[in-house]
Scaffold this motif. Structure first.
Motif, mmCIF file in Angstrom:
data_model
loop_
_atom_site.group_PDB
_atom_site.id
_atom_site.type_symbol
_atom_site.label_atom_id
_atom_site.label_comp_id
_atom_site.label_asym_id
_atom_site.label_seq_id
_atom_site.Cartn_x
_atom_site.Cartn_y
_atom_site.Cartn_z
ATOM 1 N N GLN A 22 -10.860 18.683 -2.553
ATOM 2 C CA GLN A 22 -11.581 17.646 -1.813
ATOM 3 C C GLN A 22 -11.197 16.239 -2.279
ATOM 4 O O GLN A 22 -11.164 15.304 -1.486
ATOM 5 N N LEU A 23 -10.918 16.097 -3.569
ATOM 6 C CA LEU A 23 -10.619 14.784 -4.133
ATOM 7 C C LEU A 23 -9.140 14.445 -4.146
ATOM 8 O O LEU A 23 -8.776 13.283 -4.356
ATOM 9 N N SER A 24 -8.287 15.417 -3.924
ATOM 10 C CA SER A 24 -6.839 15.185 -3.986
ATOM 11 C C SER A 24 -6.359 14.308 -2.838
ATOM 12 O O SER A 24 -6.779 14.483 -1.697
ATOM 13 N N LEU A 25 -5.485 13.391 -3.191
ATOM 14 C CA LEU A 25 -4.847 12.582 -2.173
ATOM 15 C C LEU A 25 -3.796 13.434 -1.477
ATOM 16 O O LEU A 25 -3.189 14.303 -2.085
ATOM 17 N N ASN A 26 -3.610 13.184 -0.189
ATOM 18 C CA ASN A 26 -2.630 13.939 0.580
ATOM 19 C C ASN A 26 -1.877 13.000 1.510
ATOM 20 O O ASN A 26 -2.067 11.781 1.469
ATOM 21 N N ASP A 27 -1.029 13.556 2.363
ATOM 22 C CA ASP A 27 -0.209 12.717 3.229
ATOM 23 C C ASP A 27 -1.027 11.942 4.255
ATOM 24 O O ASP A 27 -0.563 10.941 4.787
ATOM 25 N N ARG A 28 -2.249 12.338 4.517
ATOM 26 C CA ARG A 28 -3.088 11.635 5.490
ATOM 27 C C ARG A 28 -3.864 10.460 4.880
ATOM 28 O O ARG A 28 -4.196 9.515 5.581
ATOM 29 N N ASN A 29 -4.181 10.543 3.588
ATOM 30 C CA ASN A 29 -5.006 9.488 2.993
ATOM 31 C C ASN A 29 -4.318 8.752 1.841
ATOM 32 O O ASN A 29 -4.922 7.910 1.207
ATOM 33 N N TRP A 30 -3.069 9.086 1.572
ATOM 34 C CA TRP A 30 -2.356 8.516 0.428
ATOM 35 C C TRP A 30 -2.349 6.990 0.451
ATOM 36 O O TRP A 30 -2.753 6.340 -0.515
ATOM 37 N N HIS A 31 -1.897 6.396 1.557
ATOM 38 C CA HIS A 31 -1.775 4.933 1.604
ATOM 39 C C HIS A 31 -3.136 4.241 1.546
ATOM 40 O O HIS A 31 -3.248 3.152 1.007
ATOM 41 N N GLN A 32 -4.158 4.884 2.059
ATOM 42 C CA GLN A 32 -5.498 4.306 2.046
ATOM 43 C C GLN A 32 -6.117 4.346 0.654
ATOM 44 O O GLN A 32 -6.824 3.421 0.261
ATOM 45 N N LEU A 33 -5.853 5.420 -0.113
ATOM 46 C CA LEU A 33 -6.577 5.640 -1.363
ATOM 47 C C LEU A 33 -5.754 5.490 -2.636
ATOM 48 O O LEU A 33 -6.311 5.516 -3.731
ATOM 49 N N LYS A 34 -4.439 5.330 -2.519
ATOM 50 C CA LYS A 34 -3.580 5.350 -3.706
ATOM 51 C C LYS A 34 -3.871 4.227 -4.697
ATOM 52 O O LYS A 34 -3.549 4.351 -5.874
ATOM 53 N N THR A 35 -4.474 3.149 -4.254
ATOM 54 C CA THR A 35 -4.768 2.036 -5.166
ATOM 55 C C THR A 35 -6.207 2.048 -5.678
ATOM 56 O O THR A 35 -6.589 1.157 -6.435
ATOM 57 N N ASP A 36 -7.003 3.036 -5.287
ATOM 58 C CA ASP A 36 -8.403 3.123 -5.712
ATOM 59 C C ASP A 36 -8.465 3.811 -7.077
ATOM 60 O O ASP A 36 -8.312 5.028 -7.173
ATOM 61 N N PRO A 37 -8.681 3.058 -8.149
ATOM 62 C CA PRO A 37 -8.635 3.655 -9.480
ATOM 63 C C PRO A 37 -9.705 4.717 -9.705
ATOM 64 O O PRO A 37 -9.461 5.707 -10.399
ATOM 65 N N ASP A 38 -10.877 4.540 -9.126
ATOM 66 C CA ASP A 38 -11.925 5.547 -9.311
ATOM 67 C C ASP A 38 -11.546 6.853 -8.613
ATOM 68 O O ASP A 38 -11.776 7.941 -9.151
#
Length: 84
Positions: A22-38
């Motif tokens: 559920q918490l893993s970044l994937n190809d759909r949300n990578w660019h949106q979440l990759k800079t969120d340190p939490d």
């Protein structure tokens, strides 16, 4: 890793894997979440928990925890996409 002396509840390993998915970044949300340190820290710490509960190598668990803590402390940042 030597067998753990801990006796985990039967459902704990699968719950940890589900949380990590559920918490893993994937190809759909990578660019949106990759800079969120939490979010990055949570993904790594959930991965460490899943590894621990599944009898993973202590060194691998430790590495995930250390990297997760570095994201929490804001010591790591996404380097961005390479420019060509």
């Amino acid at each position: 890793m030597a067998p753990s002396s801990a006796s985990w509840p039967d459902t704990a390993p699968e719950l940890a894997r589900t949380l990590h998915r559920q918490l893993s970044l994937n190809d759909r949300n990578w660019h949106q979440l990759k800079t969120d340190p939490d979010r990055r820290a949570a993904e790594l710490l959930a991965g460490a928990l899943a590894q621990l509960l599944q009898g993973g190598q202590r060194e691998d668990v430790d590495a995930l925890v250390c990297q997760g803590l570095r994201w929490l402390r804001r010591e790591l940042k996404d380097p961005g996409c390479p420019h060509r």
